[in-house]
Design an enzyme around this catalytic site. Structure first.
Site, PDB file in Angstrom:
ATOM      1  N   TYR A 162       0.832  -1.203   0.000  1.00 57.63           N
ATOM      2  CA  TYR A 162       0.000   0.000   0.000  1.00 57.63           C
ATOM      3  C   TYR A 162       0.868   1.255   0.000  1.00 57.63           C
ATOM      4  CZ  TYR A 162      -3.680   3.255   1.469  1.00 57.63           C
ATOM      5  OH  TYR A 162      -4.559   4.306   1.548  1.00 57.63           O
ATOM      6  N   ALA A 163       1.870   1.285   0.876  1.00 53.52           N
ATOM      7  CA  ALA A 163       2.757   2.446   0.946  1.00 53.52           C
ATOM      8  C   ALA A 163       3.510   2.652  -0.363  1.00 53.52           C
ATOM      9  CB  ALA A 163       3.740   2.280   2.109  1.00 53.52           C
TER      10      ALA A 163
END
Length: 249
Positions: free
Chosen positions: A154-155
């Site tokens: 996600y990051a």
């Protein structure tokens, strides 16, 4: 305010959360809105709410990670609503795991939706936005700016969205296009509620990503998107705005 009178907006992730709140905010200010998502019933509900505000609405099912479907979707928006002035890429998914246990297919799916989907939408919309001197608001996250454990995919995807958006903002600035980003954190959405720390994880490690105040509703993020997409922000380009209650201050 009627900042979007006569404007046409396309919003991905429109069925729920920040996407749906953005649809309603733009429509309440006069925009006709193309609502794009995969959740058919919720998508139709969002479109009905737009029409109840007296605006035109399209409910379009589309997986943003599929280029052909994205291209067809953008084409339908322009064909039926006449043009495109604003693109808001809100669609996104989250997967949490210890990175040494993260499955390659989960990594690929998160990047496919969050990063590649944003690219496909921008690429398909750019010719139309250049015609209208429109603008793009992309959805990154505080995960792109801070250290959020167990969210490697996600990051990485949201960091990619941030860098991609900065590149676009310079590439097309002299052609009258603006591109900006919001970085939410601590927003009460279904995505937030789905997050759970993996087994054996130390909760203390994620405290730095939590806001000092109560979690905000999706309408708070939508109001920032509406500002960036409006002429009130006509001198703002290539910027990222945190909407996180000061968590990363």
């Amino acid at each position: 305010m009627r900042r979007f009178e006569g404007k046409v907006a396309l919003v991905t992730g429109a069925a729920s959360g920040i996407g749906r709140a953005t649809v309603l905010r733009l429509a309440s200010e006069g925009a006709d809105v193309a609502c794009v998502d995969l959740k058919k019933e919720e998508l139709e509900g969002a479109a009905r709410e737009v029409r109840a505000l007296g605006r035109q609405a399209l409910a379009l099912e589309c997986d943003v990670s599929e280029r052909a479907r994205v291209s067809a979707t953008v084409g339908k928006v322009v064909s039926e609503l006449g043009k495109l002035d604003v693109l808001c890429n809100v669609a996104g998914i989250l997967h949490s795991a210890h990175t040494h246990e993260l499955k390659p297919e989960d990594w690929q799916r998160v990047l496919a939706v969050n990063l590649t989907g944003t690219f496909y939408m921008c690429q398909a919309a750019l010719p139309h936005l250049l015609e209208t001197h429109g603008n793009i608001v992309n959805m990154s996250s505080t995960a792109a700016l801070g250290s959020h454990p167990w969210m490697a995919a996600y990051a990485a995807s949201k960091g990619g969205v941030l860098s991609f958006s900065r590149s676009l903002s310079v590439e097309y600035v002299k052609q009258g296009l603006r591109v900006n980003v919001i970085c939410p954190g601590g927003i009460k959405t279904a995505l937030h509620e789905q997050f759970s720390i993996p087994k054996g994880a130390d909760f203390e490690l994620i405290r730095g990503a939590m806001p000092f105040v109560e979690y905000a509703g999706p309408e708070h993020a939508a109001s920032v998107i509406a500002f960036l997409a409006s002429d009130d922000a006509r001198y703002i380009n290539g910027a990222e705005i945190r909407v996180d209650g000061g968590a990363l201050s």
